[in-house]
Enzyme design. Structure first.
Site, PDB file in Angstrom:
ATOM      1  N   GLU A  47      36.312  40.109  40.634  1.00  0.00           N
ATOM      2  CA  GLU A  47      36.955  38.791  40.629  1.00  0.00           C
ATOM      3  C   GLU A  47      35.889  37.734  40.917  1.00  0.00           C
ATOM      4  O   GLU A  47      35.014  37.966  41.754  1.00  0.00           O
ATOM      5  CB  GLU A  47      38.004  38.780  41.763  1.00  0.00           C
ATOM      6  N   LYS A 127      45.187  34.848  37.549  1.00  0.00           N
ATOM      7  CA  LYS A 127      45.771  35.464  38.758  1.00  0.00           C
ATOM      8  C   LYS A 127      47.087  34.799  39.154  1.00  0.00           C
ATOM      9  O   LYS A 127      47.149  33.577  39.338  1.00  0.00           O
ATOM     10  CB  LYS A 127      44.750  35.352  39.894  1.00  0.00           C
ATOM     11  N   CYS A 183      42.641  41.174  42.084  1.00  0.00           N
ATOM     12  CA  CYS A 183      42.642  41.326  43.544  1.00  0.00           C
ATOM     13  C   CYS A 183      44.028  41.424  44.171  1.00  0.00           C
ATOM     14  O   CYS A 183      44.658  42.458  44.110  1.00  0.00           O
ATOM     15  CB  CYS A 183      41.822  40.205  44.184  1.00  0.00           C
TER      16      CYS A 183
HETATM   17  N1  CDT Z   1      40.718  37.662  46.696  1.00  0.00           N
HETATM   18  C1  CDT Z   1      41.909  38.120  47.160  1.00  0.00           C
HETATM   19  O1  CDT Z   1      42.918  38.055  46.498  1.00  0.00           O
HETATM   20  N2  CDT Z   1      41.895  38.609  48.413  1.00  0.00           N
HETATM   21  C2  CDT Z   1      43.100  39.086  49.046  1.00  0.00           C
HETATM   22  C3  CDT Z   1      43.093  38.845  50.502  1.00  0.00           C
HETATM   23  C4  CDT Z   1      44.464  38.981  51.052  1.00  0.00           C
HETATM   24  S1  CDT Z   1      44.509  39.687  52.604  1.00  0.00           S
HETATM   25  C5  CDT Z   1      45.610  40.956  52.495  1.00  0.00           C
HETATM   26  C6  CDT Z   1      43.314  40.565  48.797  1.00  0.00           C
HETATM   27  O2  CDT Z   1      44.443  40.928  48.486  1.00  0.00           O
HETATM   28  O3  CDT Z   1      42.402  41.347  48.959  1.00  0.00           O
END
Ligand code: CDT
Length: 618
Positions: A47, A127, A183
């Site tokens: 990402e 996203k 992500c």
């Molecule tokens: N970049 C990204 O989406 N990070 C989120 C952080 C959330 S904390 C549970 C992830 O889901 O990893």
């Protein structure tokens, strides 16, 4: 026939704020060459691959922020074209994430599928599930996640797509079916299922996951950072494995990992998972690293045709809630009175306590929904105090007709916890509008639940054409219809002035019998003993009636559950109007009439002007 594809994940280690674009791009090209030298046909990158993970930083300077975004055609733009040129040269397809700035000035967290043979983008995904907040945490040591601030939620859905030239195809199977997510999406079963329902065979997911972010997770800041990072890796693998299994597909995940700037830790854990949920390949370091596996897509058949044969086993008649509801509607407490029955034996809708999200109104009916068209009203509490939102929802719950759902929204911090002056008004309006505008298209009308001429009312009237009203104005319209003179039960002396000014602004001065203060702060409505508060409010109500009022309105959203007591005190010849209930029904009426906010005058949006000034990121 072979449907085996060699797929790689290119994990990318630390990228510092000061790293040049050229240096980062050179690393990505090296990873691609490495994967290609091992025979990879497709390589997934993380990402927001091209820069450090900037949403951890609060960046106020527009130019500085914009520099993290890619503009124009990603395959030919100077900052990114090298990776696509190399992919074409090597004949390797690439899935890569980047921060996208569109021509129209929108910003998304995006990834694309680049098909090397045709030199074209076969698919793009933006996203959908943006984690984090709009505003940084007050704690200077906290790791921020300002994706909601910097990106719009994706608007392209989860579209599976077929990719030519990778595997043999048969009449029956066709080309491989791929899907992409980014992500945080991987934590949402909904995202996977939408792809699963399109027969997805490989899901690609690049990520940036912080190793230690207790503020973000809502856990203790005393947690051991290593233990926290281990947990984060566990959760990452858990969702990749579980969802690959339940959708009978391969999944490929690629981390942006390591210690950015030597202090911001991102987990590694890049994996390739089979349709049985087992890990086939995984990264061993937190550095730049390529992992790869031969993925025989025929291995998806067992799950897709037996345990997870969706056509045979899914029972969609029981999943309606999944599409109609965000937020949680708990079953009523066992001590609550039973839901009220309507004349046709159906239960009225009900809404539970909510924060920043939505609770839908379940309708019981043998044949589905009672009405074809339902209206969704967002009750916007511009302060950050959740119990007030919940009290408003509870108040309106028994009055809801079956075609109206009310969702509760509580403004995120730094919205003040109460609105007691102009400063609070503006600060809360800004915090609330930031959060509401991106989701505004999901609702049919907006009720601003602050008893004042609140800034958010006009902000929303400008930014959306759906009907918007505040609880004060709605209660005064109702009072004007039901009586000849209204009185306002205000909280503090200060709020008396504010209410008087608002009444003047609404042009209703000549119908106002008076505004009287309870000499209470907004939060004292809850913190002081209920008996004391009710006593004061009832006395104030009686005085207003002596002043000539035949209708009373309660001058604070926090007073909403005190209506009954005031009614009893002033007697049945006086109507006590709750602004929340008045507002919901006023808006429901406007929705049914099919009306919109007029844009010719004051409520014309200034969005175009902002765009021209280069400030559409607001
Ligand atoms: N970049 C990204 O989406 N990070 C989120 C952080 C959330 S904390 C549970 C992830 O889901 O990893």
């Amino acid at each position: 026939m072979t449907r085996t594809i060699r797929i790689a994940a290119a994990q990318v280690g630390a990228i510092n704020l000061t790293d040049t674009r050229e240096a980062t791009l050179a690393r990505l090209v090296r990873l691609l060459e490495n994967a290609a030298s091992q025979g990879a046909q497709v390589v997934l990158f993380p990402e927001c691959t091209f820069t450090t993970f900037f949403p951890r930083h609060f960046i106020a300077d527009e130019a500085e922020l914009e520099a993290f975004f890619e503009h124009g055609d990603i395959t030919t733009a100077e900052n990114t074209r090298a990776i696509f040129g190399k992919a074409k040269e090597l004949g390797v397809d690439v899935v890569i994430g980047f921060a996208e700035a569109t021509e129209g000035g929108e910003h998304y967290n995006t990834c694309v599928y680049y098909h090397a043979k045709s030199g074209s983008l076969l698919s793009k995904y933006r996203k959908v599930h943006l984690p984090g907040d709009y505003e940084p945490f007050p704690d200077p040591d906290a790791t921020n996640q300002l994706e909601k601030r910097y990106f719009k939620p994706g608007d392209l859905g989860f579209e599976a797509f077929r990719v030519p030239d990778l595997a043999d195809k048969t009449e029956e199977r066709g080309e491989p079916i791929f899907g992409m997510m980014i992500c945080n999406d991987r934590r949402w079963a909904e995202a996977w299922r939408v792809l699963g329902l399109q027969g997805v065979e490989v899901v690609f997911c690049g990520y940036n996951t912080t190793g230690f972010a207790p503020h973000l997770w809502g856990t203790s800041t005393k947690q051991d950072p290593q233990e926290a990072a281990d947990n984060a890796v566990f959760h990452h693998k858990l969702v990749m494995q579980a969802h690959s299994y339940t959708n009978a597909c391969f999944s490929i995940s690629a981390a942006r990992s390591g210690w950015d700037d030597g202090k911001h830790h991102l987990i590694a854990g890049s994996t390739i998972v089979g349709p049985d949920g087992k890990i086939i390949a995984e990264s061993k370091t937190e550095e730049d690293e390529v992992i790869l596996a031969d993925c025989d897509l025929e291995r998806c058949r067992a799950g897709k045709t037996r345990t997870f044969d969706f056509g045979r086993h899914r029972r969609v008649e029981h999943y309606e809630r999944m599409l109609k509801q965000a937020g949680v509607t708990e079953p009523p407490h066992l001590s609550s009175p039973p839901a009220k029955e309507t004349s046709n034996g159906e239960t009225n809708g009900y809404v539970n306590g909510v924060t920043n999200g939505a609770h839908d109104v379940p309708l019981r009916s043998v044949s589905g929904l009672a009405f074809n068209k339902t209206y969704k009203i967002l009750l916007c509490n511009p302060n950050a105090t959740e119990f007030m939102t919940n009290a408003c929802l509870e108040m309106v719950k028994p009055t809801l007709p079956p075609d109206v759902s009310v969702y509760g929204f509580t403004a995120p911090k730094p919205a003040p916890s109460a609105i007691e002056g102009n400063f609070d008004n503006i600060m809360s309006g800004a915090a609330a509008a930031r959060a509401i505008v991106p989701i505004a298209d999901q609702y049919d009308a907006f009720l601003v639940a602050c008893y004042s001429d609140h800034a958010l009312i006009r902000m929303l009237r400008e930014e959306t054409d759906k009907p918007v009203i505040g609880i004060m104005e709605a209660s005064l319209f109702a009072a004007r219809t039901l009586g000849s003179r209204f009185g306002i039960v205000a909280t503090s002396d200060r709020s008396v002035y504010m209410a008087q000014d608002a009444v003047r602004h609404y042009g209703m001065e000549s119908f106002c019998a008076g505004v009287r203060s309870c000499k209470l702060g907004v939060l004292e409505l809850e913190s002081k003993p209920e008996k004391e508060v009710l006593g004061i409010m009832c006395e104030v109500g009686k005085k207003l009636v002596e002043d000539g009022a035949d209708t009373l309105t309660l001058g604070c959203a926090g007073m909403t559950n005190m209506k009954k007591a005031v009614e009893a005190a002033v007697g049945e010849d006086v109507q006590v109007i709750d602004g929340v209930v008045a507002g919901v029904h006023h808006l429901a009426g406007l929705c049914r009439m099919g009306t919109r906010t007029a844009k010719r005058g004051l409520y014309k949006s200034s969005k175009e002007g902002r765009k021209q000034r280069g400030q559409d990121w607001y």
